[in-house]
Enzyme design. Sequence first.
Site, PDB file in Angstrom:
ATOM      1  N   GLU A  58       1.342   0.034  -4.980  1.00  0.00           N
ATOM      2  CA  GLU A  58       0.694   1.409  -5.437  1.00  0.00           C
ATOM      3  C   GLU A  58       1.976   2.109  -5.587  1.00  0.00           C
ATOM      4  OE1 GLU A  58      -3.416   2.095  -3.670  1.00  0.00           O
ATOM      5  OE2 GLU A  58      -2.152   2.270  -2.270  1.00  0.00           O
ATOM      6  N   ASP A  78       0.953  -1.109  -0.199  1.00  0.00           N
ATOM      7  CA  ASP A  78       0.008   0.222   0.123  1.00  0.00           C
ATOM      8  C   ASP A  78       0.900   1.297  -0.052  1.00  0.00           C
ATOM      9  OD1 ASP A  78      -2.989   1.027   0.410  1.00  0.00           O
ATOM     10  OD2 ASP A  78      -1.790   1.951   2.274  1.00  0.00           O
TER      11      ASP A  78
END
Length: 652
Positions: free
Chosen positions: A364, A333
């Site tokens: 990400e 993340d």
Amino acid sequence: MTGLDYKKYYESEEFCRECLDTDSEFGALYTPEATIFRTWAVKADQVSVCLFKTGTDAEEGAEAIGVYPMTVGTEPGKKATYECRIEGDLDGVYYTYSVWREGKEQQCQDPYGRAAGANGLRSMVVNLESTDPAGWKADKKWKQTNLNTSIYELHVKDYSFHAGSGVSEKHRGKYLAFTEEGRAKEHLKKLGITHVHLLPIYDYASVDETGSEMQFNWGYDPQNYNVPEGSYSTDCYNGKVRIGEVKQMVQALHQAGIGVVMDVVYNHTYASDGAFHILAPYYYYRQQADGSLANGSACGNETASDREMCELFIRRSLQYWAQEYHIDGFRFDLMAIHDVETMNRIRRELDEISDGKDILMYGEPWAAQAPAMGEGVYPADKANLGKLDSRIAIFSDDVRDSIKGSVFLAKEPGFVNGAMGMEQQISRTFAGWGNPGQTISYVSVHDNYTLWDKLVLTLTEGSDFDTMDEQVLDANKMAAAIVYTSLGTPLMQAGEEFGRTKHGDENSYCSAPQVNCLDWERAERFQKLTEYYQGLIAFRSQIGLYRDKSRGAAERMHTCATEDQLVIMQADNSGSVGDKWSELYMICNAGKDSREVRLPDGKWEKLVDKNSSMLWKKRSLWSRITGKGLNYQGAVSVPEHSVTVYGRKGGK
Ligand code: CA
């Protein structure tokens, strides 16, 4: 001491010489004879271990066992390392650390702890072997058989909350749901995906584990990194239960032929004043020039992967999940909060585990706000992709937005829902944006609108998410066909294959489980769409080209035409053993009229079209029966709003 004082101290030679301890193992190191508690606390006056019979005082039998002062090291490098050996078998005993600093006492759980009681407030000493389900050692040898990786992003509770999931009531929303056969499990197996990517299953803070089953959160708010979340277990009070149940879940998925990717959120902690901060104020977090906490996560802090002990914590935590829980991949993340060097080191260390090269890594490539990294430290973002190991991939927002439109502008369409001038982006999407090995191709995940909702909002006047609108269905099929015939690694949000809707809820992170859960009745209604996805995934796994993750793979995808909502690609699939087609020809017509297209010279088979993604299967059956293929040559008509794939065998 102020934040600035600490910052200066952490940057001093004295601190590096006296306190950095990258050799010691931290946590509660269990043996049946004794447990060694070891922790790292900076500038503390005294640290003690407090033992308890239960994970909270609210439980029956709650009782404090005793307080045991820890001894700090005296050698250089050990002057922040506290240790205490307690004799006896402490398996199942709960503990906290008591930290005295500047005349005040604070208590916290062990951030290095591997088990915890309800809500992760107290850690627990654990004999990990006693949590292994039967056959767990053999599970370690699980290997992916279909090498055309295809990922399914899923939340534990979403999977089985709905009564139609076929899961028994006591296991709905729980880890153990995955151990049950029934509609949901059957669906997963049939779909043909190779990995489920689970939204956070480490212990997170935002759900009261002792409270109602009607609570819901995605779980991007870490409480204990090395402990499973308790609300998905059948008993959040007993620290062993959740550990054993996660292992059973992993084992059951492996037995179904499916690998498990874990969503990890090392980029921030839920509390800025929690265990990390109590033990080593500010150390695990990046600081601004004035000593205050940087906030690249927009959640109050950002962790400091560029500080040694923090980096070490993250690396060891990942090793632990991979080895103890047999996790097959990690999704990072807000990966841009981590630095490139840390990410590459994680890759190298995972590679060293037996079969560790198979462990997926992707993340990400962005942060919520620019991270406060020092000079010469590079964020693991899109701009630094070339610096990242070639086996660390990133979510491609280019793929996502070019296919179905911006996630920030609800009404803005992409290629499949009517945008003009997107042809170049789509052709680049097919080629994995020049770097297929590092591209995760997707159109929807848990964030933002579901694909179905986005298509309804861009293609219809109203917001009727339940009617099976033909136009929406066509656009959905096109989006899927592009993702699954492109280079890069495909990933989809669970339920995308049956028109998942959250009825326009764009950010459902804490919405009701009824809004978030997979609706298994809808799955039945949208069976045809699911079959379309199944066919695409099965087709893809036939094609050697899609296994090519080399930097040169993009060269095998050629653009033939990009004009007026039409994209035509020719793919070189030669050289792979056992492949049926040496060339593929993809025609994407996003326009509202059918188009006539001339196939390149030679005889072609139609493999996928608007109505079926399984023609390739029927065709080979036809060939077997008749000894010849059903061939197309010259001009063919391609219907509006469709993707058609042709294949050609070696030679012309
Ligand atoms: Ca929790």
